[in-house]
Every structure is written in C-alpha cells, then in structure tokens.
Scaffold this active site. Structure first.
Site, mmCIF file in Angstrom:
data_model
loop_
_atom_site.group_PDB
_atom_site.id
_atom_site.type_symbol
_atom_site.label_atom_id
_atom_site.label_comp_id
_atom_site.label_asym_id
_atom_site.label_seq_id
_atom_site.Cartn_x
_atom_site.Cartn_y
_atom_site.Cartn_z
ATOM 1 C CE LYS A 1 -36.659 -34.476 24.890
ATOM 2 N NZ LYS A 1 -37.696 -34.787 24.233
ATOM 3 C CD GLU B 1 -37.643 -42.219 22.288
ATOM 4 O OE1 GLU B 1 -38.402 -43.089 23.300
ATOM 5 O OE2 GLU B 1 -37.875 -40.923 22.718
ATOM 6 C CD GLU C 1 -41.717 -36.264 22.490
ATOM 7 O OE1 GLU C 1 -42.648 -36.598 21.429
ATOM 8 O OE2 GLU C 1 -41.608 -36.824 23.563
ATOM 9 C CG ASP D 1 -39.253 -33.804 27.467
ATOM 10 O OD1 ASP D 1 -39.004 -33.079 26.603
ATOM 11 O OD2 ASP D 1 -39.423 -34.924 27.759
#
Length: 285
Positions: A112, A181, A114, A83
């Site tokens: 990853k 999510e 967001e 992340d």
C-alpha cells in the site's frame, strides 16, 4: 497462493463488503485469519500502537519487513498487505521498487502506498512488475504535517478534486483498490461511484466497498481511540483485570495452587537424590 487475491478483492466491488484489519505479529494475524478477514494489513500505524511513537513518520523499512514476515507466517487465507513507510518511495521510483520488492519477499501479497496522483508512475511500474498495489487518499497520515494535523478531509472543492484525482490516477495506473481515510461520507460515496476499483474506508462512512480498522482500536487495547472507531471489545480492561488478579494471588500466595505444580510422591526418594547431589557438589568445591 492464499485464497484471497487482488483479483478476488476487485470482484467483490458492489457485491460483497470487504473486511480489512491491521495485524502486526504472528498471534494477531493467526486470529484475524481464522476470523475470516479478507485483508490483513501490516500498517505503518504500528509505529504508534506498537512502538509508542506520536506519528508514523519514524517507521523504518526494517520494522515493516520484520512485522510482515511475522504476519505472513500466520496467514493462510486472507490477502496480506504491507505498508510502504514514509521515505521508502517518495525520493524516486527506483527506491520505491526496491522497497516494495523487500516487502513482497518478506511474504506480503501486495503493498500500500499513501497518495495517488503523485505516485502514479511508481504504481504503474510495480503493477507491470507483478506487484499488486493499493492506494490511499483522503487523510494521509504520512502527510499530516502538510495537512495541519489529523483532520476530516473533503470539505472544500480543492480537497474533493484532489481525492478524486488521486483515486482516478490509481485506477488508471493499475491499483486494485484505494483506502479513503477520515473523509466525508458524501465524498467517499462519490469516489466509490466514480472508480471501478474497490474503495475501503476508515472513518469514511458506509458508502464504500469495505472497511478497515486498527487492531488495537477495534479491540479496545487503549483507552483513547479515533472518533470514527467502534470498539468491539474492551480487551485492554480485561487484560488489566487479569494482571491485577494475578498480582494479588502472587502476593497472597494463592497462586500457584496445588494443580499448578508437581512434587516427588516419594519424599524419601527425593531426600536420597538431593543428598547425593549435594555431596557431589561438595566434592567439586
């Protein structure tokens, strides 16, 4: 190179469900890899489940690099995904590139990020550099302050549009997959049908290409878990019981039992050696 690559993940879309789990240390990653997970993810959720933070906003790059190194040493088969923590890529593209490189050099196979549409330039840049990227839309915990907390996403026209825009932007920029999510299952299904890259859900229903859960939630380490989690074990309860049994046996003298320690078989030999040791110590004084 590990067996599971971003290309392999893309090829699984519509053919085989993708199994993804978080791990934050060597033993957890070792077990997850041997269990056949497709993706082992060092998530910034470690801020909450490992460090006891109330949210993920205080996780640092140093922490992510540290935990990525530990996980990468253990994993032989699965894709290792790391992340990008809050503040490591939002300021400008160059910061994002620099920090993504740090995670790859720590042993990750991909990173990853967001968000989607807002960071499409960074995703495109990283992909062109050779760094595979997974996106993340729906509930984005790093933006929970703006979202008004950890809540179900996709209930309004605007939210559906934003989620679709993110997913399409990620696909166009070259991302190999996207996490959805805490999103209504109908919306997750729509996104899955609209993009050619795999969708991986967490609290987003069954109509996606794969699932991800947090290690501590799945195994029941803590009593309280998100509403979309299925506990596959009560490891927390088992650990607590084991510790209680240990404490009681220590208090009672039951542990250690005879099979847990060793003594001199020849007690006279021990007494001679102990006497000589004591005499030498006396001479030193």
């Amino acid at each position: 190179m590990r067996e599971i690559t971003p290309r392999k993940i893309i090829e699984m879309k519509g053919k085989e469900k993708i199994a993804m789990i978080t791990a934050y240390d060597y033993p957890s990653a070792l077990i997850a890899d041997k269990a056949g997970m497709d993706i082992i993810f060092i998530g910034d959720s470690l801020g909450m489940v490992v460090y006891g933070e109330e949210n993920t906003l205080n996780v640092t790059m140093e922490q992510m690099v540290f935990h990525t190194k530990a996980v990468a040493r253990a994993v032989k088969r699965a894709l290792v995904l790391a992340d990008m923590p809050f503040g490591s890529y939002e300021v400008d593209t160059e910061d994002g590139v620099r920090n993504a490189v740090r995670l790859i050099q720590a042993g990750a196979d991909a990173v990853k990020i967001e968000g989607g549409y807002d960071h499409r330039k960074l995703v495109r840049k990283l992909v062109r550099m050779g760094i595979p990227v997974m996106g993340h839309t729906g509930l984005t915990p790093q933006r929970y302050l703006r979202l008004g907390g950890y809540r179900l996403m996709g209930e309004t026209d605007d939210e559906i549009e934003e989620i679709l825009r993110d997913a399409r932007a990620l696909e166009k920029a070259g991302a190999f997959a996207v996490v959805l999510e805490f999103t209504l299952a109908d919306v997750a299904k729509l996104v899955t049908e609209e993009v050619s890259i795999p969708t991986i859900g967490i609290g987003a229903g069954p109509y996606v290409d794969g699932q991800v859960l947090v290690w501590h939630d799945l195994l029941g380490i803590y009593e309280n878990t998100p509403p979309f989690v299925k506990k596959y074990a009560d490891i927390g309860g088992m650990i607590r019981l084991a510790l209680e049994n240990y404490r009681e046996e220590v208090k009672s003298g039951e542990f250690p039992a005879r099979e847990h320690y060793w003594e001199f078989l020849d007690k006279d030999d021990f007494r001679r050696k102990a006497q000589r040791a004591l005499e030498r110590l006396g001479e030193d004084d």
